[in-house]
Design a protein around this motif. Sequence first.
Motif, PDB file in Angstrom:
ATOM      1  N   VAL A  25       0.860  -1.182   0.000  1.00  0.00           N
ATOM      2  CA  VAL A  25       0.000   0.000   0.000  1.00  0.00           C
ATOM      3  C   VAL A  25       0.896   1.232   0.000  1.00  0.00           C
ATOM      4  O   VAL A  25       1.738   1.399   0.891  1.00  0.00           O
ATOM      5  N   VAL A  26       0.712   2.087  -0.993  1.00  0.00           N
ATOM      6  CA  VAL A  26       1.508   3.307  -1.113  1.00  0.00           C
ATOM      7  C   VAL A  26       0.651   4.476  -0.639  1.00  0.00           C
ATOM      8  O   VAL A  26      -0.332   4.843  -1.287  1.00  0.00           O
ATOM      9  N   ALA A  27       1.017   5.036   0.519  1.00  0.00           N
ATOM     10  CA  ALA A  27       0.254   6.127   1.118  1.00  0.00           C
ATOM     11  C   ALA A  27       0.828   7.478   0.677  1.00  0.00           C
ATOM     12  O   ALA A  27       1.764   7.551  -0.132  1.00  0.00           O
ATOM     13  N   HIS A  28       0.260   8.559   1.259  1.00  0.00           N
ATOM     14  CA  HIS A  28       0.568   9.907   0.776  1.00  0.00           C
ATOM     15  C   HIS A  28       1.396  10.694   1.785  1.00  0.00           C
ATOM     16  O   HIS A  28       1.207  11.893   1.961  1.00  0.00           O
TER      17      HIS A  28
ATOM     18  N   LEU B 148      -6.917   3.691  -5.164  1.00  0.00           N
ATOM     19  CA  LEU B 148      -7.990   3.637  -4.171  1.00  0.00           C
ATOM     20  C   LEU B 148      -8.020   4.919  -3.356  1.00  0.00           C
ATOM     21  O   LEU B 148      -6.977   5.485  -3.026  1.00  0.00           O
ATOM     22  N   GLY B 149      -9.217   5.378  -3.012  1.00  0.00           N
ATOM     23  CA  GLY B 149      -9.365   6.539  -2.145  1.00  0.00           C
ATOM     24  C   GLY B 149     -10.621   7.313  -2.460  1.00  0.00           C
ATOM     25  O   GLY B 149     -11.452   6.880  -3.270  1.00  0.00           O
TER      26      GLY B 149
ATOM     27  N   ASN C  20     -15.650   9.128   7.011  1.00  0.00           N
ATOM     28  CA  ASN C  20     -15.410   8.712   8.393  1.00  0.00           C
ATOM     29  C   ASN C  20     -14.185   7.823   8.529  1.00  0.00           C
ATOM     30  O   ASN C  20     -13.794   7.460   9.643  1.00  0.00           O
ATOM     31  N   THR C  21     -13.588   7.443   7.408  1.00  0.00           N
ATOM     32  CA  THR C  21     -12.353   6.663   7.420  1.00  0.00           C
ATOM     33  C   THR C  21     -11.347   7.321   6.488  1.00  0.00           C
ATOM     34  O   THR C  21     -11.713   7.924   5.478  1.00  0.00           O
ATOM     35  N   THR C  22     -10.073   7.200   6.837  1.00  0.00           N
ATOM     36  CA  THR C  22      -9.026   7.732   5.971  1.00  0.00           C
ATOM     37  C   THR C  22      -8.815   6.788   4.788  1.00  0.00           C
ATOM     38  O   THR C  22      -9.256   5.631   4.800  1.00  0.00           O
ATOM     39  N   ASP C  23      -8.097   7.281   3.790  1.00  0.00           N
ATOM     40  CA  ASP C  23      -7.816   6.430   2.633  1.00  0.00           C
ATOM     41  C   ASP C  23      -6.977   5.218   3.027  1.00  0.00           C
ATOM     42  O   ASP C  23      -7.163   4.125   2.481  1.00  0.00           O
ATOM     43  N   LEU C  24      -6.060   5.394   3.980  1.00  0.00           N
ATOM     44  CA  LEU C  24      -5.258   4.247   4.407  1.00  0.00           C
ATOM     45  C   LEU C  24      -6.124   3.220   5.127  1.00  0.00           C
ATOM     46  O   LEU C  24      -5.961   2.013   4.926  1.00  0.00           O
ATOM     47  N   GLU C  25      -7.054   3.673   5.957  1.00  0.00           N
ATOM     48  CA  GLU C  25      -7.990   2.738   6.581  1.00  0.00           C
ATOM     49  C   GLU C  25      -8.775   1.970   5.522  1.00  0.00           C
ATOM     50  O   GLU C  25      -8.967   0.755   5.629  1.00  0.00           O
ATOM     51  N   LYS C  26      -9.245   2.682   4.518  1.00  0.00           N
ATOM     52  CA  LYS C  26     -10.000   2.033   3.437  1.00  0.00           C
ATOM     53  C   LYS C  26      -9.155   0.948   2.763  1.00  0.00           C
ATOM     54  O   LYS C  26      -9.639  -0.153   2.466  1.00  0.00           O
ATOM     55  N   ALA C  27      -7.885   1.259   2.521  1.00  0.00           N
ATOM     56  CA  ALA C  27      -7.006   0.294   1.860  1.00  0.00           C
ATOM     57  C   ALA C  27      -6.769  -0.930   2.737  1.00  0.00           C
ATOM     58  O   ALA C  27      -6.777  -2.072   2.249  1.00  0.00           O
TER      59      ALA C  27
END
Length: 213
Positions: A13-16, A53-54, A81-88
Motif C-alpha cells: 500500500v503506497v500512502a501519501h 484507491l481513495g 469517516n475513514t481515511t484512505d489508508l484505513e480504506k485500503a
Amino acid sequence: MAIQRSRIRKFLVVAHGEPLAPRQLRRLARGRYVICLDGAANDNPSLRPDLLLGDMDGISAPALRRMRRWKVPVLALTDQNTTDLEKALLWCAMHKAKDVVVVAATGRRMDHTLANVSLLRRFDRKGAVLEFRTGLERIRYLKNRRLSLAAKRGQRVAVFGAPEATVWSTGAKYPMTGLLLRWGILESVSNECTGRRFALRVEGEALLVMEEK
C-alpha cells in the motif's frame, strides 16, 4: 472489486506521506499487489499500481489522466469517516491478506503520522503481517508474541510500550530481560543488534522500530 491475480495474498500500500525513492519502491513492489492511494499518485509518477484507491480528493488531474491512460482500475470510496489508508487496509483484510507492507505512511503531517501508526494496532490480525516501511526503518505492532528477524551487527532497534509491555530480547547490545515498557514512562531506544538475528518476546503490546539495512 476482485483481484485479477486471485492467488496473491501479499500487498503493498503506497500512502501519501513522505515518499520512498523509486528504487526502494520497485524493490518492495516485487511479487505484491500494489495499491496506490489517490494522493500518492502525485508523488510517484513512475508507479503503475494494480489499483488506485481513495476518495479521489487528493489526486491531481495529470496523475488521474496517467492512471486512466494505463487503464489502472479505480476504486473510489467517498466515506469521510475513514481515511484512505484505513480504506485500503480494510480492502486488504477483505481479500484475506497475509502480508501487507505500507510505505509513505509517515512524514509531512504529524496528525496523519500518529493516526496511521495507530492503525498497526487496529488492523493487527492473527496469522497476518502488517508492517510500515519508511525507507530508513520498519515499524511493527506486537501483542503477546515472539518474533525473530534477520539482523546485522550495529543495526538500530527500539521498542515502545503500546501502551504497555514486558519484553525479553536476544541479540541486543543492551539486553532486555523482563523489562517493563510503558508509553510515556519508559521505552528502549538507540539499542543495537549484535549479530545476524534479533529476537523479541513480548507480553502485552509493543511497537518495534528497526533500522533498515
